[in-house]
Design a protein around this motif. Structure first.
Motif, PDB file in Angstrom:
ATOM      1  N   GLY A  55       0.872  -1.278  -0.495  1.00 45.20           N
ATOM      2  CA  GLY A  55      -0.212  -0.084  -0.359  1.00 45.20           C
ATOM      3  C   GLY A  55       0.670   1.290   0.176  1.00 45.20           C
ATOM      4  O   GLY A  55       0.194   2.477   0.019  1.00 45.20           O
ATOM      5  N   ALA A  56       2.015   1.050  -0.743  1.00 51.92           N
ATOM      6  CA  ALA A  56       2.923   2.686  -0.292  1.00 51.92           C
ATOM      7  C   ALA A  56       2.674   3.457  -1.449  1.00 51.92           C
ATOM      8  O   ALA A  56       2.696   4.303  -0.873  1.00 51.92           O
ATOM      9  N   VAL A  57       2.562   2.420  -2.740  1.00 48.33           N
ATOM     10  CA  VAL A  57       2.481   2.833  -3.611  1.00 48.33           C
ATOM     11  C   VAL A  57       0.326   2.714  -3.828  1.00 48.33           C
ATOM     12  O   VAL A  57       0.578   2.147  -3.778  1.00 48.33           O
ATOM     13  N   THR A  58      -0.393   3.881  -4.464  1.00 48.76           N
ATOM     14  CA  THR A  58      -1.301   3.488  -4.339  1.00 48.76           C
ATOM     15  C   THR A  58      -1.788   3.956  -6.179  1.00 48.76           C
ATOM     16  O   THR A  58      -0.674   3.883  -6.707  1.00 48.76           O
ATOM     17  N   ILE A  59      -3.107   3.161  -5.939  1.00 45.58           N
ATOM     18  CA  ILE A  59      -3.679   3.656  -7.154  1.00 45.58           C
ATOM     19  C   ILE A  59      -3.397   4.434  -7.673  1.00 45.58           C
ATOM     20  O   ILE A  59      -2.997   4.859  -9.351  1.00 45.58           O
ATOM     21  N   ALA A  60      -4.038   5.321  -6.679  1.00 43.81           N
ATOM     22  CA  ALA A  60      -4.234   6.744  -7.671  1.00 43.81           C
ATOM     23  C   ALA A  60      -2.780   7.304  -7.869  1.00 43.81           C
ATOM     24  O   ALA A  60      -2.485   8.372  -9.039  1.00 43.81           O
ATOM     25  N   GLU A  61      -1.354   7.223  -6.964  1.00 44.71           N
ATOM     26  CA  GLU A  61      -0.493   7.785  -8.053  1.00 44.71           C
ATOM     27  C   GLU A  61       0.256   6.976  -9.010  1.00 44.71           C
ATOM     28  O   GLU A  61       0.929   7.475 -10.186  1.00 44.71           O
ATOM     29  N   LEU A  62      -0.245   5.898  -9.462  1.00 47.68           N
ATOM     30  CA  LEU A  62       0.061   5.232 -10.096  1.00 47.68           C
ATOM     31  C   LEU A  62      -0.980   5.627 -11.490  1.00 47.68           C
ATOM     32  O   LEU A  62       0.494   5.366 -12.089  1.00 47.68           O
ATOM     33  N   ILE A  63      -2.102   6.218 -11.125  1.00 48.66           N
ATOM     34  CA  ILE A  63      -2.795   6.587 -12.944  1.00 48.66           C
ATOM     35  C   ILE A  63      -1.741   7.902 -12.772  1.00 48.66           C
ATOM     36  O   ILE A  63      -2.410   8.539 -14.046  1.00 48.66           O
ATOM     37  N   SER A  64      -1.482   8.248 -12.016  1.00 46.89           N
ATOM     38  CA  SER A  64      -1.034   9.764 -11.840  1.00 46.89           C
ATOM     39  C   SER A  64       0.132  10.428 -12.611  1.00 46.89           C
ATOM     40  O   SER A  64       0.092  10.924 -13.360  1.00 46.89           O
ATOM     41  N   VAL A  65       0.876   8.971 -12.373  1.00 49.80           N
ATOM     42  CA  VAL A  65       2.230   9.213 -13.344  1.00 49.80           C
ATOM     43  C   VAL A  65       1.778   8.761 -15.053  1.00 49.80           C
ATOM     44  O   VAL A  65       2.426   9.115 -15.385  1.00 49.80           O
ATOM     45  N   ALA A  66       0.667   7.571 -15.130  1.00 49.65           N
ATOM     46  CA  ALA A  66       0.083   7.379 -16.725  1.00 49.65           C
ATOM     47  C   ALA A  66      -0.731   9.114 -16.833  1.00 49.65           C
ATOM     48  O   ALA A  66      -0.287   9.082 -18.256  1.00 49.65           O
ATOM     49  N   LEU A  67      -0.863   9.701 -16.118  1.00 47.56           N
ATOM     50  CA  LEU A  67      -1.851  10.704 -17.084  1.00 47.56           C
ATOM     51  C   LEU A  67      -1.050  11.961 -16.902  1.00 47.56           C
ATOM     52  O   LEU A  67      -0.743  12.038 -18.331  1.00 47.56           O
ATOM     53  N   GLU A  68       0.319  11.998 -15.990  1.00 41.40           N
ATOM     54  CA  GLU A  68       1.316  13.568 -16.280  1.00 41.40           C
ATOM     55  C   GLU A  68       1.883  13.173 -17.793  1.00 41.40           C
ATOM     56  O   GLU A  68       2.327  13.773 -18.149  1.00 41.40           O
ATOM     57  N   ALA A  69       2.064  11.325 -18.002  1.00 42.98           N
ATOM     58  CA  ALA A  69       2.972  11.361 -19.085  1.00 42.98           C
ATOM     59  C   ALA A  69       2.817  10.758 -20.595  1.00 42.98           C
ATOM     60  O   ALA A  69       2.684  11.411 -21.442  1.00 42.98           O
ATOM     61  N   GLY A  70       1.244  11.544 -20.256  1.00 46.32           N
ATOM     62  CA  GLY A  70       0.064  11.122 -21.450  1.00 46.32           C
ATOM     63  C   GLY A  70      -0.606   9.819 -22.046  1.00 46.32           C
ATOM     64  O   GLY A  70      -0.554  10.028 -23.243  1.00 46.32           O
ATOM     65  N   SER A  71       0.061   8.914 -21.539  1.00 42.40           N
ATOM     66  CA  SER A  71      -0.302   7.267 -22.028  1.00 42.40           C
ATOM     67  C   SER A  71      -1.600   7.451 -22.348  1.00 42.40           C
ATOM     68  O   SER A  71      -2.846   7.622 -21.498  1.00 42.40           O
ATOM     69  N   GLU A  72      -1.363   6.904 -23.428  1.00 45.35           N
ATOM     70  CA  GLU A  72      -2.979   6.531 -23.847  1.00 45.35           C
ATOM     71  C   GLU A  72      -3.043   4.776 -24.293  1.00 45.35           C
ATOM     72  O   GLU A  72      -3.830   3.903 -24.815  1.00 45.35           O
ATOM     73  N   ASP A  73      -1.749   3.975 -24.473  1.00 42.26           N
ATOM     74  CA  ASP A  73      -2.099   2.539 -24.776  1.00 42.26           C
ATOM     75  C   ASP A  73      -2.390   2.466 -23.337  1.00 42.26           C
ATOM     76  O   ASP A  73      -2.281   2.709 -21.907  1.00 42.26           O
ATOM     77  N   HIS A  74      -3.004   0.869 -23.621  1.00 38.19           N
ATOM     78  CA  HIS A  74      -3.284   0.202 -22.386  1.00 38.19           C
ATOM     79  C   HIS A  74      -2.517  -0.990 -22.110  1.00 38.19           C
ATOM     80  O   HIS A  74      -2.370  -2.186 -23.092  1.00 38.19           O
ATOM     81  N   ASP A  75      -2.791  -2.093 -20.872  1.00 35.15           N
ATOM     82  CA  ASP A  75      -1.889  -3.056 -20.783  1.00 35.15           C
ATOM     83  C   ASP A  75      -3.038  -4.412 -20.884  1.00 35.15           C
ATOM     84  O   ASP A  75      -3.999  -4.094 -20.721  1.00 35.15           O
TER      85      ASP A  75
END
Length: 72
Positions: free
Chosen positions: A52-72
């Motif tokens: 829980g040290a890294v949250t889902i919100a934090e992981l998503i924010s990194v992708a949004l900041e990077a402008g990612s549109e690719d999905h795994d």
């Protein structure tokens, strides 16, 4: 906390986190770098592996900041 920061603080490699989360190294790297928007299953695996040290919100924010549109 960002995944990159967590790895540095824990002195943990991508390979070690991949092993702990049951994910591939490439997947963990893409999530860390924000080059993909990960599935809920992938996000939960990383949150669980970091206790829980890294949250889902934090992981998503990194992708949004990077402008990612690719999905795994």
């Amino acid at each position: 906390m960002r995944l990159e920061e967590y790895l540095a603080r824990q002195q943990m490699s991508l390979r070690a986190l991949a092993r702990a989360s049951g994910l591939g190294v490439a997947t963990v790297k893409r999530v860390r770098d924000g080059t993909c928007i990960a599935s809920r299953k992938t996000l939960n695996a990383i949150v669980d592996a970091t206790d829980g040290a890294v949250t889902i919100a934090e992981l998503i924010s990194v992708a949004l900041e990077a402008g990612s549109e690719d999905h795994d």
